[in-house]
Design an enzyme around this catalytic site. Structure first.
Site, PDB file in Angstrom:
ATOM      1  N   ILE A  74     139.862  25.386  54.666  1.00  0.00           N
ATOM      2  CA  ILE A  74     140.026  26.362  55.742  1.00  0.00           C
ATOM      3  C   ILE A  74     141.429  26.931  55.787  1.00  0.00           C
ATOM      4  CG2 ILE A  74     138.196  25.534  57.287  1.00  0.00           C
ATOM      5  CD1 ILE A  74     140.360  23.883  58.734  1.00  0.00           C
ATOM      6  N   GLY A  75     142.280  26.507  54.870  1.00  0.00           N
ATOM      7  CA  GLY A  75     143.629  27.060  54.892  1.00  0.00           C
ATOM      8  C   GLY A  75     144.419  26.578  53.695  1.00  0.00           C
ATOM      9  N   GLY A 134     148.430  26.299  52.241  1.00  0.00           N
ATOM     10  CA  GLY A 134     149.861  26.456  52.501  1.00  0.00           C
ATOM     11  C   GLY A 134     150.635  26.224  51.227  1.00  0.00           C
ATOM     12  N   GLY A 135     151.934  26.188  51.330  1.00  0.00           N
ATOM     13  CA  GLY A 135     152.784  26.051  50.152  1.00  0.00           C
ATOM     14  C   GLY A 135     152.543  24.755  49.405  1.00  0.00           C
ATOM     15  N   LYS A 143     146.595  22.029  51.070  1.00  0.00           N
ATOM     16  CA  LYS A 143     145.393  22.765  51.453  1.00  0.00           C
ATOM     17  C   LYS A 143     144.772  22.032  52.625  1.00  0.00           C
ATOM     18  CE  LYS A 143     143.471  24.987  47.343  1.00  0.00           C
ATOM     19  NZ  LYS A 143     142.308  25.003  46.450  1.00  0.00           N
ATOM     20  N   VAL A 144     144.177  22.783  53.529  1.00  0.00           N
ATOM     21  CA  VAL A 144     143.587  22.136  54.692  1.00  0.00           C
ATOM     22  C   VAL A 144     142.061  22.270  54.615  1.00  0.00           C
ATOM     23  CG1 VAL A 144     143.523  22.043  57.194  1.00  0.00           C
ATOM     24  CG2 VAL A 144     145.607  22.732  56.033  1.00  0.00           C
ATOM     25  N   LYS A 181     144.584  17.526  55.710  1.00  0.00           N
ATOM     26  CA  LYS A 181     145.584  18.277  54.951  1.00  0.00           C
ATOM     27  C   LYS A 181     145.857  17.532  53.655  1.00  0.00           C
ATOM     28  CE  LYS A 181     149.036  20.937  56.333  1.00  0.00           C
ATOM     29  NZ  LYS A 181     149.987  21.409  57.290  1.00  0.00           N
ATOM     30  N   ASP A 228     159.752  23.579  61.926  1.00  0.00           N
ATOM     31  CA  ASP A 228     158.955  24.704  61.447  1.00  0.00           C
ATOM     32  C   ASP A 228     158.032  25.235  62.539  1.00  0.00           C
ATOM     33  OD1 ASP A 228     158.004  26.620  59.762  1.00  0.00           O
ATOM     34  OD2 ASP A 228     156.751  25.275  58.572  1.00  0.00           O
TER      35      ASP A 228
END
Ligand code: NAG
Ligand code: NAG
Ligand code: NAG
Ligand code: NAG
Ligand code: NAG
Length: 942
Positions: free
Chosen positions: A679-680, A682-683, A686-687, A701, A801
């Site tokens: 579902i996502g 990132g750097g 992955k989620v 994650k 962040d």
């Protein structure tokens, strides 16, 4: 020739000697020694290369290869190893390849204070002669191997985590002075070498008949304390504090010769066996922060040796132990927050070495005895929340070391002794909520170290003495709810450290002294409910640190000064006066020209605010000082709160100990992390949305970089950090439920949030669902979460962040901060603080020239986020403009998200204006002049 013959004779003699040596040493290098060398070298090989083991090498020259000369090794006369001592050596690695069975003569094994990971191997039980075993202060996990029970010669066994002892004690026992303020402010994610041993303490530990010391503190041991410990007839120190032990104290303990029994902070319950009173050698008994009931053992100081005794924060009832009366050895006593009964003047005696006593919040009666004078070493006397009556005996002022005197919430009466000023070391004097009468003694000016003076809720009359201005260290002064009259002494303006001034509910007359305007640290000013008259001095307008002001219910008149606080405060703070005018909604405007402006904050006013806030930047380094005081207060309160509920256990921490089970479930449910669950991205991660049948839905994650050459050691170092994060609980923070580290897949497991991220929401059609009240709620939620992390977590945590992608929404649009503290974790290679973590467009400007990340970076990010929420998009250039000199031309009326209709109610409009203003403060270039999240929250609450 002759010489040649002589020479050859020499040679042959030398040869002979050499042979003899070889023979001898090969004789010494018996099979035992050889296996010892091999075992050590094999272990060394399995460890990461480290200089500490440089001397551990086998030479071909056999005499040099004796391990007896290696660092940390000692041998007996036969050359067999008796001692391995590598304490405090920075040792990394684990114990799995150390073949303990190769050391039949080992007596002493000390690997404490290192960085060892993994479990304690069960073949440790083969060290049949071992007398001393210390593995404390490492990063070991797992449980105690049952084979330890075979080490029947052990006299000392330690696996505690003691590296933070000092720090923790300081936090648990804040004397008012000892809490290290600077130490606390260095906000960092908690990284420490921490043993995480768990499970039950095996009953078999009772086999270790020679045990003198058993230290298992600061781990995760649970279940009952094995009664078999009562068989250890030599045991003198049993240190089990900070675990999760439950059940009762075994009655069998009554037969031991304990000098130290430390059970602090567990979940023990039931009554403490009266037999504990039989421990006639007891020096240190720590029972605090458990769930004990019943009476305290009456004979606890029977042996006359007790020095430290805590039973605070339990549910003890009944009388103060009779044996305490003549227990002259006492040094520290903490019995607060129980339901103990008794008489303060009859149940306590004379204690020449007593330094700290807290009996607060019990049911003690009686009067304060003049005997306290004899406790000349007393630095803290805390008796709040009892039913103590009578007067303060004048002998109290002879306690010249006294730093903290809290007699609040009792029934004390009479006058405050005039000589109180002689307590020159006093930092806190808290007499509130009693029945003191008479006047505030002028001698109070002698308290030159005083930081807190609270005499509120009494019956004090007369004027406030001018000498109060001599208490130049005063940070908090409350005299409210008395019958004080006369004027406010202008000398209060001298108290440059003052942060909190409350003179409300008295009968003070005259004008407000303009000198108050020079209190540059003042945050709270309450002069309400007096008879003050005249106008409000204009000097008050320049008090940039002021967060709250209340002047209501006086006879004030005239215009309110210009200044931030007078714009952002509501009418109630000024109501019921004679005739005040100003720009606050509901107040009579002072000049006709202002009427046009109306109540809403308009462009021109914001510009002024903005200029004002820049002026404020100069003097606002104050805020950092201000938080000290609150941190200190809050800290002790939180510590107590957290621990008394002893809700430290994370239901998922089992994952850490037994990662396989959940690991398997998650890998299965996600079909080995099939993209269809993703579902996502990132750097570094992955989620996935993972639904485990029969359990809830999780956001998992998965860390990407693990396989890509990151040293597994580094990952391990982060596990303790992540473990700490799993313990964090806040309404507005996404719960990190657990984590798994495996070569194949490493991942973090979070609560799943239906609403997705804030950035997605703001960029989509859904943005209109986020109406103004919802957005206000989102801002507040994030503020609370950050304030919690910065100010209420021990130790504090910086997010690093904060951005709209890390704010997640639940199905009912409640906001949750996610990825707390994992910014660093997700980049394990940036193990120091010098790598910039964060999101482009949010980076605080100071990161361009300093690599030091402080909580003020989060504050800056929060400022960006607030503007983004109000504007519906990242503020972009606007921020750069803010920090340039052309800042005054920022077009604020264009700021609000035009996809929403303008706010309907004035209340909402005002809140949005306040948020804009706060965002500007948060975006100040100078980190020091940004407000703290705590003060942001306060202002949002008003
Ligand atoms: C203790 O030692 C005995 C004899 O060497 C052995 O049989 C037993 O398994 C050991 N116990 C444990 C728990 O390792
Ligand atoms: C303490 O004991 C009471 C009953 O004695 C129990 O209800 C309560 O849950 C316990 N508290 C904790 C934190 O274990
Ligand atoms: C008593 O407590 C104080 C403060 O924590 C400590 O310094 C001291 O060593 C303790 N004394 C004993 C005998 O445990
Ligand atoms: C403490 O004890 C009292 C009286 O025995 C009981 O009413 C109360 O519930 C107890 N509180 C806790 C927290 O166990
Ligand atoms: C007080 O402490 C000192 C120093 O630690 C010690 O020598 C003395 O015996 C103590 N006095 C009492 C009454 O315990």
């Amino acid at each position: 020739m002759a010489s040649q013959g002589k020479q050859s004779k020499h040679v042959s003699l030398a040869l002979l000697v050499a042979c003899w040596f070889v023979l001898l040493s090969s004789c010494k290098a018996n099979p035992i020694s050889k296996t010892e060398i091999e075992a050590l070298l094999k272990w060394k090989e399995s460890l990461p290369d480290q200089p500490i083991l440089k001397s551990w090498v086998a030479h071909t020259n056999s005499s040099a290869s004796s391990p007896c000369k290696w660092r940390g090794i000692a041998c007996n006369n036969e050359g067999s190893i008796t001692e391995i001592n590598l304490a405090h050596a920075g040792l990394r690695g684990n114990l799995q390849n150390l073949d303990f069975s190769s050391f039949p003569n080992l007596l002493h094994l000390d690997l404490s204070v290192n960085k060892l990971t993994g479990t304690i191997p069960s073949n440790i039980g083969t060290l049949s002669k071992l007398q001393y075993l210390d593995l404390s202060t490492n990063s070991l996990n797992g449980s105690l191997p049952l084979s330890l029970a075979n080490l029947t010669h052990l006299s000392e066994l330690g696996v505690s985590q003691n590296s933070i002892t000092g720090e923790l004690d300081r936090r648990l026992f804040p004397d008012g002075t000892s809490l290290s303020k600077t130490g606390f402010l260095s906000l960092k994610i908690f990284v420490l070498q921490e043993n995480k041993l768990g499970g039950r303490i095996p009953e078999e530990i009772g086999n270790l008949k020679h045990l003198v010391l058993l230290a298992l503190d600061r781990n995760y041991f649970c279940g009952p304390i094995p009664p078999s410990i009562g068989n250890l007839s030599h045991l003198t120190s049993l240190i089990l504090n900070l675990n999760e032990l439950s059940g009762q104290i075994p009655v069998s303990f009554g037969t031991l010769k304990l000098t130290h029994l430390n059970l602090l902070m567990n979940r023990l319950s039931g009554s403490v066996p009266e037999e504990i009173g039989n421990l006639s050698s007891l020096v240190n008994l720590q029972l605090a922060f458990n769930n004990f009931t019943g009476q305290l053992p009456q004979q606890v100081c029977q042996g006359g040796k007790l020095v430290n005794f805590t039973a605070a924060f339990n549910n003890f009832t009944g009388p103060i132990p009779v044996s305490l009366k003549n227990c002259r050895t006492l040094n520290r006593v903490r019995l607060e927050h129980n339901q103990l009964t008794g008489y303060i003047d009859q149940d306590f005696g004379v204690y020449p070495n007593l330094t700290y006593i807290d009996l607060s919040y019990n049911r003690l009666q009686g009067k304060l005895s003049p005997n306290w004078r004899e406790c000349q070493n007393l630095t803290a006397l805390k008796l709040a929340g009892n039913m103590i009556s009578g007067k303060i005996p004048k002998e109290i002022v002879q306690l010249r070391k006294m730093g903290y005197l809290d007699l609040s919430s009792n029934q004390l009466s009479g006058e405050i002794p005039a000589e109180i000023g002689k307590l020159s070391k006093l930092l806190k004097l808290i007499l509130k909520d009693n029945k003191f009468s008479g006047e505030v003694p002028a001698g109070i000016g002698g308290l030159s170290n005083l930081e807190t003076l609270d005499l509120s809720i009494n019956m004090l009359g007369g004027p406030i003495p001018d000498q109060i201005g001599d208490c130049w260290r005063l940070q908090s002064l409350s005299l409210s709810k008395n019958y004080l009259n006369g004027t406010i002494p202008y000398q209060i303006g001298n108290l440059q450290a003052l942060q909190d001034l409350d003179l409300s509910f008295n009968s003070l007359m005259g004008g407000i002294p303009p000198q108050l305007g020079s209190l540059s640290d003042l945050e709270y000013l309450n002069l309400s409910n007096n008879n003050l008259n005249g106008s409000v001095p204009t000097s008050l307008g320049s008090m940039v640190s002021l967060i709250s002001i209340n002047l209501s219910n006086n006879n004030l008149e005239g215009p309110l000064p210009e200044g931030k606080i007078f714009w952002s405060t509501t009418l109630e703070a000024f109501s019921n006066n004679k005739d005040l005018c100003g720009e606050i909604q509901g107040l009579r405007p002072c000049y006709a020209s202002v009427i046009k402006k109306g109540g809403r904050i308009t462009k021109s006013k914001l510009v002024v605010i903005f200029v004002a806030s820049f002026v404020g930047a100069l003097s606002l380094s104050i805020t950092s000082v201000v938080i000290f005081l609150f941190l200190e207060k809050k800290l002790s309160r939180n510590m107590l709160k957290d621990e008394s509920t002893s809700n430290r256990k994370n239901p998922f921490s089992i994952w850490y100990f037994d990662g396989k089970i959940v690991y398997k479930d998650i890998v299965e449910a996600s079909e080995s992390f099939d993209d269809k669950y993703c579902i996502g991205v990132g750097g570094t991660a992955k989620v996935y949305k993972v639904e485990i049948p029969g359990a809830q839905v999780f956001a998992v994650k998965k860390l990407r970089s693990m396989a890509e050459g990151i040293e597994s050691e580094i990952i391990k170092n982060f596990t303790s950090e992540v473990a700490a994060l799993t313990e964090i609980r806040h309404r507005n923070i996404v719960k990190l439920l657990g984590f798994c580290f495996r070569e194949v897949h490493s991942f973090l497991v979070y609560e799943f949030m239906e609403g997705g991220s804030l950035v997605d929401m703001l960029c989509s059609e859904g943005a209109t669902e986020l109406d103004w009240p919802t957005r206000i709620r989102v801002v507040k939620s994030v503020a609370y979460a950050l304030s919690y992390m910065h100010h209420d977590c021990v130790p504090p945590i910086i997010h690093r962040d904060i951005s709209s992608k890390n704010i997640l929404l639940s199905s009912d649009l409640e906001a949750y901060v996610s990825d707390f503290g994992t910014a660093r974790f997700l980049k394990p290679d940036s193990s120091n603080w010098t790598t910039i973590a964060g999101t482009y467009g949010y980076l605080a400007p100071e990161l361009a020239y300093t690599m030091v990340v402080t909580e003020k970076c989060d504050v800056y990010n929060f400022g960006v986020l607030v503007l983004e929420i109000l504007m519906g998009k990242h503020p972009g250039e606007l921020i750069t403009n803010l920090n340039s000199s052309t800042s005054t031309s920022v077009p604020f009326k264009d700021v609000l998200d035009d996809r929403l209709s303008p706010p309907k109610s004035l209340k909402i409009a005002n809140e949005l204006a306040l948020m804009q203003n706060l965002a500007l403060l948060c975006l100040r270039a100078n980190p020091q002049s940004r407000p703290t999240m705590r003060s942001v929250c306060r202002q949002l609450e008003m």
